[in-house]
Design a protein around this motif. Structure first.
Motif, PDB file in Angstrom:
ATOM      1  N   ASP A 421       0.808  -1.223   0.000  1.00  0.00           N
ATOM      2  CA  ASP A 421       0.000   0.000   0.000  1.00  0.00           C
ATOM      3  C   ASP A 421       0.839   1.271   0.000  1.00  0.00           C
ATOM      4  N   VAL A 422       2.157   1.140   0.042  1.00  0.00           N
ATOM      5  CA  VAL A 422       3.050   2.302   0.037  1.00  0.00           C
ATOM      6  C   VAL A 422       3.851   2.274  -1.257  1.00  0.00           C
ATOM      7  N   PRO A 423       3.722   3.287  -2.122  1.00  0.00           N
ATOM      8  CA  PRO A 423       4.452   3.278  -3.397  1.00  0.00           C
ATOM      9  C   PRO A 423       5.962   3.427  -3.192  1.00  0.00           C
ATOM     10  N   THR A 424       6.709   2.480  -3.684  1.00  0.00           N
ATOM     11  CA  THR A 424       8.150   2.426  -3.470  1.00  0.00           C
ATOM     12  C   THR A 424       8.869   3.653  -4.015  1.00  0.00           C
ATOM     13  N   GLY A 425       8.410   4.155  -5.163  1.00  0.00           N
ATOM     14  CA  GLY A 425       9.083   5.278  -5.799  1.00  0.00           C
ATOM     15  C   GLY A 425       8.753   6.620  -5.204  1.00  0.00           C
ATOM     16  N   ASN A 426       7.809   6.676  -4.269  1.00  0.00           N
ATOM     17  CA  ASN A 426       7.460   7.904  -3.575  1.00  0.00           C
ATOM     18  C   ASN A 426       6.753   7.536  -2.279  1.00  0.00           C
ATOM     19  N   PRO A 427       7.504   6.987  -1.302  1.00  0.00           N
ATOM     20  CA  PRO A 427       6.873   6.415  -0.111  1.00  0.00           C
ATOM     21  C   PRO A 427       6.398   7.449   0.903  1.00  0.00           C
ATOM     22  N   GLY A 428       6.839   8.694   0.772  1.00  0.00           N
ATOM     23  CA  GLY A 428       6.527   9.697   1.781  1.00  0.00           C
ATOM     24  C   GLY A 428       7.555   9.695   2.886  1.00  0.00           C
ATOM     25  N   ARG A 429       7.686  10.828   3.557  1.00  0.00           N
ATOM     26  CA  ARG A 429       8.707  10.961   4.604  1.00  0.00           C
ATOM     27  C   ARG A 429       8.566   9.901   5.689  1.00  0.00           C
ATOM     28  N   ALA A 430       7.348   9.596   6.093  1.00  0.00           N
ATOM     29  CA  ALA A 430       7.143   8.659   7.195  1.00  0.00           C
ATOM     30  C   ALA A 430       7.585   7.245   6.850  1.00  0.00           C
ATOM     31  N   GLN A 431       7.632   6.913   5.550  1.00  0.00           N
ATOM     32  CA  GLN A 431       7.996   5.561   5.128  1.00  0.00           C
ATOM     33  C   GLN A 431       9.271   5.541   4.281  1.00  0.00           C
ATOM     34  N   THR A 436       8.712  -1.109   2.150  1.00  0.00           N
ATOM     35  CA  THR A 436       8.475  -1.011   0.709  1.00  0.00           C
ATOM     36  C   THR A 436       9.719  -0.528  -0.027  1.00  0.00           C
ATOM     37  N   VAL A 437      10.475   0.382   0.583  1.00  0.00           N
ATOM     38  CA  VAL A 437      11.683   0.913  -0.045  1.00  0.00           C
ATOM     39  C   VAL A 437      12.743  -0.182  -0.163  1.00  0.00           C
ATOM     40  N   LEU A 498       6.692   0.437  -8.780  1.00  0.00           N
ATOM     41  CA  LEU A 498       7.190   1.587  -8.021  1.00  0.00           C
ATOM     42  C   LEU A 498       6.105   2.569  -7.593  1.00  0.00           C
ATOM     43  N   TYR A 499       5.039   2.682  -8.377  1.00  0.00           N
ATOM     44  CA  TYR A 499       4.136   3.804  -8.144  1.00  0.00           C
ATOM     45  C   TYR A 499       2.680   3.427  -7.868  1.00  0.00           C
ATOM     46  N   GLU A 500       2.264   2.230  -8.211  1.00  0.00           N
ATOM     47  CA  GLU A 500       0.878   1.847  -7.979  1.00  0.00           C
ATOM     48  C   GLU A 500       0.730   1.143  -6.638  1.00  0.00           C
TER      49      GLU A 500
END
Length: 506
Positions: A421-431, A436-437, A498-500
């Motif tokens: 549920d967390v996109p690897t290519g843009n996980p957000g600061r918290a992740q 996922t990364v 990466l993104y979906e």
């Protein structure tokens, strides 16, 4: 990581030597004299949402010379002079450096005293005359104090960490400006000279190569008995060691100088002070290996750690392309942290020690993260996914689980929301240091390998490390490289992996 990366990898979840005064330009107090040049200042941030406020604009740092006098346990542990050489990318009536928590006594630009003031984590500098666009200029900052570790509610504790006998420094993603003024963002890499003066009886170890051979501290032997093989990181206790006061009880001080000849991101700079056993030599492939272990740490014998650093470095050079730096190795310290960090040329590990898998991970970062660095933290999978995949490959080579079995095990966990549920290519600061990364990033690479075949896959990696050597890169640039080398259209693969959100089709 490394830095906070090993966080995920380990499953636990990093007398003063100063420049002489310029007699012709006495220092000015920050509020004295004329207001100085006016006009547009250099931007006070690079605008990276993952590290708000970090980095600065208007100039490009070329080189840092750091002269640091360190006395662990003293009221002021650090007395420093930073000389920063940069090129102006715009006219600069004023500009910023990142710096927090330390006292600045003097700032000069091209030898002339400059007005300066503090604004939160910024050092704002007004030179006597504006720096013109395209000009090369030098900023000298004298400062002192005791750096404090970063305590981030999301990213945890990192930076300048006290140990029982010294200091351990690991700064991912943005702890460098807690101990030296800098443009603290990986998009502005520079070369370094780091001069360290410490109390006699301690050893100081940094990045790059020393000007004179480094030897272990008094009492630092050639290693310690290992605990049972295979004990997980974090479960190997460090031997108790009393916390020292100012170590200057031993008379005299010792100075060493370390040169980093290849560009380095600020978060990869490190200083480690304490009692270490040290071994130096060359890998079978001819790469200088400098390895150090605090003898109070149980579970990482120096000779075995040295040999493993050599073996893994040479193996990754065979798979990923020529080693990008002048030396390799690693350092294990009695630091109470639960991460390791890929500090350039010499990863650092806390008191949990350095298991084989983590060493493989951190040394892979020398290519993926250190030599080829992210332009923005959103693309951190280019560091962590690649290093995790290297870790999987090393386990397979060592006779453990195959890469395919690791992929299959993760893929079968369809309910893992952090992974899917967390996109690897843009996980957000918290992740940004989430699973996922690391794991889905590695799975993306394995999916690419299956799509293009082994020969083409490793050709893609070697092309990437060659073309982007000592520079910065983005995910879009990696996709372009993969498509160019393979001759295949790969947008669907990277988009889904990466993104979906959701588990991609195999």
């Amino acid at each position: 990581m490394s830095g906070l990366s090993a966080l995920a990898v380990a499953g636990a979840l990093t007398a003063c030597i100063s420049l002489p005064q310029d007699d012709e330009a006495p220092p000015l107090p920050p509020d004295a004299g004329s207001p100085g040049p006016t006009g547009p200042a250099g931007p006070d941030s690079v605008g990276d949402a993952y590290v708000p406020g970090n980095g600065n604009g208007g100039y490009d740092v070329q080189h840092y010379t750091l002269r640091l006098d360190i006395t662990p346990g003293a009221p002021n542990e650090l007395d420093g002079t930073a000389e920063i050489t940069a090129s102006a990318t715009q006219r600069l009536p004023s500009f910023n450096l990142d710096l927090t928590g330390l006292n600045v006594s003097d700032v000069r630009v091209n030898g002339a005293a400059a007005r300066h003031r503090r604004e939160d984590e910024e050092l704002v500098i007004n030179p006597a005359t504006p720096v013109e666009k395209g000009a090369r200029f030098t900023v000298t900052v004298r400062y002192a104090g005791t750096p404090r570790p970063v305590e981030d509610p999301i990213l945890g504790r990192y930076g300048w960490i006290r140990t029982p006998d010294g200091v351990f420094v690991a700064c991912q993603p943005s702890g460098a400006h807690t101990w030296f003024p800098s443009n603290d963002h990986p998009s502005d890499k520079a070369t370094f000279d780091i001069q360290l003066t410490v109390p006699a009886g301690l050893t100081a170890i940094s990045n790059g190569e020393p000007s004179t051979p480094v030897t272990g501290s008094e009492g630092g032997g050639a290693g310690v008995p290992t605990a049972r093989p295979g004990v997980p990181p974090g479960q190997v206790p460090a031997q108790p060691s009393p916390v020292i006061g100012p170590v200057a009880a031993k008379s005299g001080r010792v100075t060493s100088t370390w040169k980093v000849a290849q560009p380095m991101a600020t978060y990869l700079a490190t200083v480690n002070v304490g009692r270490f056993g040290v071994r130096t030599g060359k890998t079978p492939g001819g790469i200088t290996n400098i390895t150090a272990v605090d003898p109070s740490v149980i579970g990482t014998p120096l000779d075995a750690f040295y040999a493993k650093n050599s073996e893994i470095t040479d193996e990754w050079a065979r798979r990923f392309g020529p080693y990008p730096f002048g030396s390799t190795g690693g350092l294990v310290d009695n630091a109470r942290v639960n991460f390791a960090l890929e500090t350039q040329t010499r990863p650092v590990y806390g008191a949990f020690g350095a298991s084989e898998g983590i060493v493989a991970h951190e040394l892979a970062h020398q290519w993926f993260g250190d030599s080829v660095s992210v332009t923005r933290w959103q693309d951190i999978w280019l560091n962590e996914g690649f290093a995790t995949y290297a870790e999987w490959m090393w386990e397979e080579k060592a006779g453990g689980r195959s890469v395919q079995s690791q992929f299959d095990s993760l893929y079968s966990d369809s309910g893992n929301r952090e992974l899917w549920d967390v996109p690897t290519g843009n996980p957000g600061r918290a992740q940004m240091f989430g699973r996922t990364v690391y794991d889905r990033g590695a799975m993306t690479l394995h999916t690419l390998r299956k799509r293009v075949g082994d020969d083409t896959f490793f050709k893609i990696l070697q092309t990437w490390t060659k073309e982007r050597r000592h520079s910065n890169a983005t995910t879009a640039q990696f996709i372009e490289t993969a498509e160019r080398v393979s001759g295949k259209q790969l947008d669907d693969l990277f988009q889904s992996w990466l993104y979906e959100r959701g588990r991609p089709r195999r």
